[in-house]
Structure formats: C-alpha cells, structure tokens
Motif scaffolding. Sequence first.
Motif, PDB file in Angstrom:
ATOM      1  N   UNK A  15       0.830  -1.208   0.000  1.00  0.00           N
ATOM      2  CA  UNK A  15       0.000   0.000   0.000  1.00  0.00           C
ATOM      3  C   UNK A  15       0.863   1.256   0.000  1.00  0.00           C
ATOM      4  N   UNK A  16       1.938   1.247   0.767  1.00  0.00           N
ATOM      5  CA  UNK A  16       2.828   2.408   0.817  1.00  0.00           C
ATOM      6  C   UNK A  16       3.457   2.668  -0.555  1.00  0.00           C
ATOM      7  N   UNK A  17       3.860   1.606  -1.236  1.00  0.00           N
ATOM      8  CA  UNK A  17       4.428   1.785  -2.573  1.00  0.00           C
ATOM      9  C   UNK A  17       3.402   2.377  -3.532  1.00  0.00           C
ATOM     10  N   UNK A  18       2.171   1.869  -3.459  1.00  0.00           N
ATOM     11  CA  UNK A  18       1.129   2.380  -4.348  1.00  0.00           C
ATOM     12  C   UNK A  18       0.801   3.842  -4.015  1.00  0.00           C
ATOM     13  N   UNK A  19       0.718   4.186  -2.749  1.00  0.00           N
ATOM     14  CA  UNK A  19       0.447   5.569  -2.370  1.00  0.00           C
ATOM     15  C   UNK A  19       1.566   6.494  -2.833  1.00  0.00           C
TER      16      UNK A  19
END
Length: 449
Positions: free
Chosen positions: A418-422
């Motif tokens: 999720x952090x990478x996508x954000x």
Amino acid sequence: MCLFFLAGCFGPRSGTSASPPFNWRQFEGTTLRVLLSQSHWQQVIAPHLPEFEKRTGIRLAIEAYPQGELWDVLETGLAQPGQVDVYMTVPGLDGLRFLRAGGIQPVNDYLRDRTLTAPDYHWEDFLPQTRAAMEVEGAILGPPVMAEHLALLYRKDLFTQYQIAVPRTLDELEAAARLLHKKPMAKNGTPGVGLVSRGNGTAATSLYAAVLHAMGGTWLDAGRRPTINGPQGLAALERLGRLLGSYAPPNVSDFGWQEASALFLEGGAAMYIEGSSIYPILEQTATSRVAGKVGYAVFPSGPGGSGTTIAVRGLAIARQSENPKAAWLFLQWASSPEMVRRALVAGILVGRQSAWRDRSARGEIPADLGRSFQEAGHIGTPDWAPPLVAVTAAREAVGKAIEAAIRGEDVRAAADAAARRLTEILDTTEGRESHPAPAPPRSGQAGPS
C-alpha cells in the motif's frame, strides 16, 4: 492539540469605525448559479430560498444533482469563467483537488471584511473541528452546512444486561466485542456478533482513519510520505484486523454500509461503527428492531488520543465566479444562525454551537447523539479520508491492506504494498505540475459514513 483548531482564529476585521455598514442589498440585481447535491439539507433549505431573494434582491438559479453527477458538472463548470457561482463541496473528498486546480475562492478575507460579513454571522460559533474540516492548506473554503462524526453505536439493552460500560478506549472496545460476540441478541434469541462495520476495502478506510488517529498516527508524514507501513499504521491495521476478523461476521470484508446497517437493524450485532447521520434509519420503529435501544458515543480513544473523526459538507464559491462577493452573501445566509437552527429542527447534524444550545431545536435527535457529536466537534479530526488529490485511488490502495488484515494475511507485506502504491499516486498526481489532477470520486457516497 490539533492545529486545525486555528481555523476559526482571526485578527480584527479590516476597516475602521468609518467603514460603510454591512448591507444585505449591496449586490441587488445579481443572479447566482448555485449547484447543490441532493440531500436532506438541500430539501430543508429549498422552501426558504425566496427569503434570501427578498432580503438581498439577488436572484438564485438553483440546480440539484446526485453527488456523482454534481462532480461531473463541476468538472467542466469550474474551469469556465462565469459558469458557476456557488457549489456544495465535500472537502474530505474534493477540497484539495478543487483548491489546487483553482476552482475555489477562499473566504478568509471576506470573513474579516465588515462590509461583506454580517455582524451577527459569528464564524466562531461553529464547532472548532467543523471549521477545521472546511480549511485546506490554510484556505477556508466556506461554511459547513451539515456534518457527522464516526460514532460507536451500541445496544443499550445488551450493555445493561451484561453490565458493560460504554467503551471509551480501543482496549475497552475490544473487550466488549469479545464478551458480547455470539451472545443471544437477535430475534428469538439468535446469537449475534460483537461488532459490525464496513469492511469492504475503500468503504473501510474511514474506520482505519479513526484507529490510526487513536494510535497517534497520521495519513502522511511532514514530507507528505505515506505512513501506512510505519509503527502507527501497522498497529492500526493489526488492531482493525483483529476487531473485524474476530468479532464481526466472517464475510465482513464484503460489507458496505448497506450490509452493516441491515445486520444491526435486525438486531444481529451488539455494536456498530458508522457515521452518525445514519441515526434516523436506526430509530425508525417500523423497520428497525433496535429502535429506542441504541446508544451513541464517540469512537474510542487509543494510546495516541482521540480517534473520532468529523466530516462535513459545505458551500464554496467558484474562483471563476463573476459575482464572488454576492455569492458570499448567499453562503452567509445559508449558514446563518437562523438557517442552521432550521436544519437542526429537521434532524440534520449541524456545526453551530448556538443551535445545539437551543433545546427546542433538537427535535427528536437522541440526547446522547447530540452530546457525542458536539464532543467530536471539539476533539475529532477532519482527516477521515487520505488528504491526497487522488483520494479515490488512495482509498483503494489502503482498502486492499485493510482487507488483507481482516483476512489474517501478512499485514507488513500488505502495508508495504500500500505504501508503494500511495507513493506512486503522490508522485504521479502531485509530484509534477505536468500531471493533471484526477477527477473526484464517481460514487455518490460522500462521507465517512
């Protein structure tokens, strides 16, 4: 204390004792195009619109749309000079986008101007965090006209039967859910679940926000980098996964508000976490098995403090309006003490403290709901959704991590993804000016609820 509390703090208004007095008819003859979303508030205000026209000499051209269609109309209307004067905003979803795209005329200066703001308007009368919810990057978008907080809804009869105190902390919430899970509570003594809420991806992000804030976390750090895989973000996912994975229905990750509310209405859950504006549905004796049995409290706190969130819908002035000062008169009238009181009488949760102090205006709103809403108006956070321009994509990314936590999967791996996508979303939509801002969310569901 949250810095958003500063949203209502102003210095002296501009002008001197010799300044011209405020005059409601100073823009007589103007026509305003006002775009509203279809809502209970819009229905309440509609019969009174001729009062504004009579007072000001300003003609109103009102259009009301479902929320998704309103966003479509604004997408083109806000870019064209003179097409829109006033519109309804959901700042948690569209405020940052419209502000950065040049679609909003902030009202900071208007509030200070004695010639433009009525002496009895009293901006500070709005609950601090409803004002904060209408402020984006220092710009005050306009007044809030309806609001709700993320509330803990609980069965008073079950809490009395099992002698449980209303949870004020996350630990107490989990303990109550554990004790009440699978206890007889539905029709004919059928066992129910300890807790229900939205668990389906994007729909569950407002609950994640509350747990995150209770853990002392924020969506982004000071450098606008995602925190979901940091200590507080991970703790929030783990707590949320444990609560819904252990004490909610097995298929809760498929639940939106419709499924969650249906279960609670049937008496199948001891507690329900939802936006407080849902209360009329719960109290309808013809369709709700729990009518008259529901207690209302703020979302519990955690080691980082308050977890409750506050969400508003408000009115904004289009930056391309040819009549922004006349539009400000409409915003004032629509959010005046008199009009806000009328909204409260109609059962709408409102931001003005003076309206809540008028006992005759509260109507059939449950007393504990009123108290918890006002408490949230002082201590809650407006950040119920990720504060990104591309808020829909951000909620989808966080929603995948939430669903993984509920299913008992690897929380660290889900949070890292999720952090990478954000980060990708931020880099693409906010990192360079050459990237166009994405459209607001297409769904008509526009609130933490």
